[in-house]
Design an enzyme around this catalytic site. Structure first.
Site, PDB file in Angstrom:
ATOM      1  N   ARG A  38      34.114  -2.055  18.828  1.00  0.00           N
ATOM      2  CA  ARG A  38      33.558  -3.094  17.214  1.00  0.00           C
ATOM      3  C   ARG A  38      34.025  -1.833  15.738  1.00  0.00           C
ATOM      4  O   ARG A  38      34.847  -2.710  14.918  1.00  0.00           O
ATOM      5  CB  ARG A  38      32.448  -3.582  17.311  1.00  0.00           C
ATOM      6  N   LYS A 199      22.753 -19.150  33.683  1.00  0.00           N
ATOM      7  CA  LYS A 199      21.519 -20.827  33.572  1.00  0.00           C
ATOM      8  C   LYS A 199      23.256 -21.222  32.886  1.00  0.00           C
ATOM      9  O   LYS A 199      23.716 -21.651  32.250  1.00  0.00           O
ATOM     10  CB  LYS A 199      21.095 -20.421  32.441  1.00  0.00           C
ATOM     11  N   GLY A 349      30.837  -9.973  26.051  1.00  0.00           N
ATOM     12  CA  GLY A 349      30.614  -9.387  26.462  1.00  0.00           C
ATOM     13  C   GLY A 349      30.515  -8.662  28.441  1.00  0.00           C
ATOM     14  O   GLY A 349      31.750  -7.803  28.584  1.00  0.00           O
ATOM     15  N   GLY A 372      28.583 -15.513  21.212  1.00  0.00           N
ATOM     16  CA  GLY A 372      28.075 -16.918  20.183  1.00  0.00           C
ATOM     17  C   GLY A 372      28.754 -17.423  20.210  1.00  0.00           C
ATOM     18  O   GLY A 372      28.901 -18.273  19.784  1.00  0.00           O
TER      19      GLY A 372
END
Length: 393
Positions: A38, A199, A349, A372
């Site tokens: 980053r 999930k 990630g 996100g």
């Protein structure tokens, strides 16, 4: 796609430029940066502004500090050191910077400073208007180059864009939006999305949104296990969400043929790198088996789909690729995407870690640094930071 002003189209000579970067990097117990991806991604915007004669200030969040209670562990000092090495110049770190002061008076064109962890400032996370206005007064040009935080309405990502004299997108932000727009707004067909993870609940709305847009939706990991149950298959004691079988079944029934469900798997009796692996058909999975990867028949189906794709969006590995015995499925998917002539965009990630592990970085059309924000964009949600730039565009 949003219309926004870009740093590359903005005259910054002699201007004070405030860059909101995403420098939230992993660190070891001693505070040393363990992955500078980053930081490296932030350098083009900083260097461009410096080369064009701007006085540059950069900030970012790091970790989860308590507002108003700075601690040494919250400091961007390790980031400043790494950034200095990449830029080949000193990068002073400034504390208590919100109201300007001597550091701002001393900042000259061609110089850069790093402003300490912005989430320590009271009001940052709540997008406090007073804080945003005070920060906007520091600069002539605000640059948001932190797509990874674009889904959060915070003072440095949203409020600043509203009140700065000029607000624009940095090269990383612009590249992310360009790539996502190419993949989703007007994609070359067939459009294939790969969404995997532990999930269904965390990605159910994304799956429901994407399945209406894509030609094929490939599910993997624990998500795929829930779909296997919805299709009447067996998963042993694999990770799944039985209470969402109905939602998964609804997606399957409403979109026949669009969501291929695994027909074979690599299983083990324990979740461990050295657990003996066994290949089995889904219908032959035993009660104490754990699915840790998809099998070769399932892989072959997915490779055929990927080979015919015009656009591929990838978020998440299809197995426990960190364990070599259960990495074959994710490796095959990664290599198939790399070999495909389709435009591909990958984000998240775990996805990036898989891309690096299997050495296909140069074969992916665009690798998103976001997690996100990437997922929320896929879902079709409005990202507050992008909306703020668009409003100023």
């Amino acid at each position: 796609m949003p219309a926004f002003r870009r740093l590359s189209d903005t005259d910054v000579r002699g201007q004070r430029v405030f860059i909101r970067a995403d420098l939230n990097v992993p660190q070891d117990d001693a505070g040393r940066v363990t992955d500078d991806t980053r930081i490296r991604a932030s350098i083009p915007a900083i260097r461009d502004a410096l080369d064009r004669g701007a006085a540059v200030m950069v900030t970012s969040h790091l970790g989860r500090p308590t507002e108003g209670a700075f601690k040494p562990a919250d400091s961007l000092e390790p980031v400043a050191q790494r950034m200095a090495g990449l830029l080949g110049r000193t990068v002073p770190l400034v504390r208590d910077w919100v109201d300007g002061g001597a550091w701002l008076a001393a900042l000259r064109p061609g110089q850069v400073v790093l402003l300490e962890n912005c989430r320590v400032n009271k009001g940052e996370k709540k997008d406090d208007e007073s804080l945003a206005r005070r920060m906007a007064a520091l600069c002539d040009v605000y640059v948001n180059d932190a797509f990874g935080t674009a889904h959060r309405a915070e003072a440095t990502t949203h409020g600043l864009a509203r009140f700065a004299k000029v607000a624009c997108a940095g090269p990383l932000m612009a590249a992310e939006l360009d790539a996502l727009g190419r993949a989703l707004a007007h994609p070359k067909r067939p459009l294939v999305a790969i969404v995997a993870g532990s999930k269904v609940s965390t990605k159910l709305s994304i799956l429901e949104s994407l399945v209406r847009k894509v030609d094929t939706l490939i599910v993997g990991g624990g998500i795929a296990n829930t779909f296997v149950l919805a299709a009447g298959g067996r998963i042993g004691r694999s990770l799944a969400e039985p209470d969402l079988i109905g939602a998964a079944r609804s997606i399957l029934d409403s979109n026949p043929g669009k969501v291929p469900v695994p027909v074979d798997a690599v299983v083990a009796k324990a979740f461990a790198a050295d657990a003996p692996a066994r290949l089995t058909a889904i219908e032959d999975i035993e009660e104490d088996d754990m699915i840790l990867d998809i099998g070769p028949t399932s892989v072959a189906v997915l490779k055929t789909v990927i080979a015919k794709a015009g656009t591929i969006v990838w978020n998440g590995p299809v197995g426990v690729f960190e364990f070599d015995a259960f990495a074959a499925g994710t490796r095959a998917i990664a290599e198939a995407i790399g070999a495909s002539p389709a435009f591909s965009i990958a984000g998240g990630g775990d996805t990036i870690a898989a891309i690096h592990k299997f050495g296909v970085e140069s074969k992916i059309g665009y690798i998103s640094t976001a997690g996100g924000a990437f997922l929320e964009f896929l879902e079709g949600r409005t990202l507050p930071a992008v909306a703020a730039l668009e409003a100023r565009g």
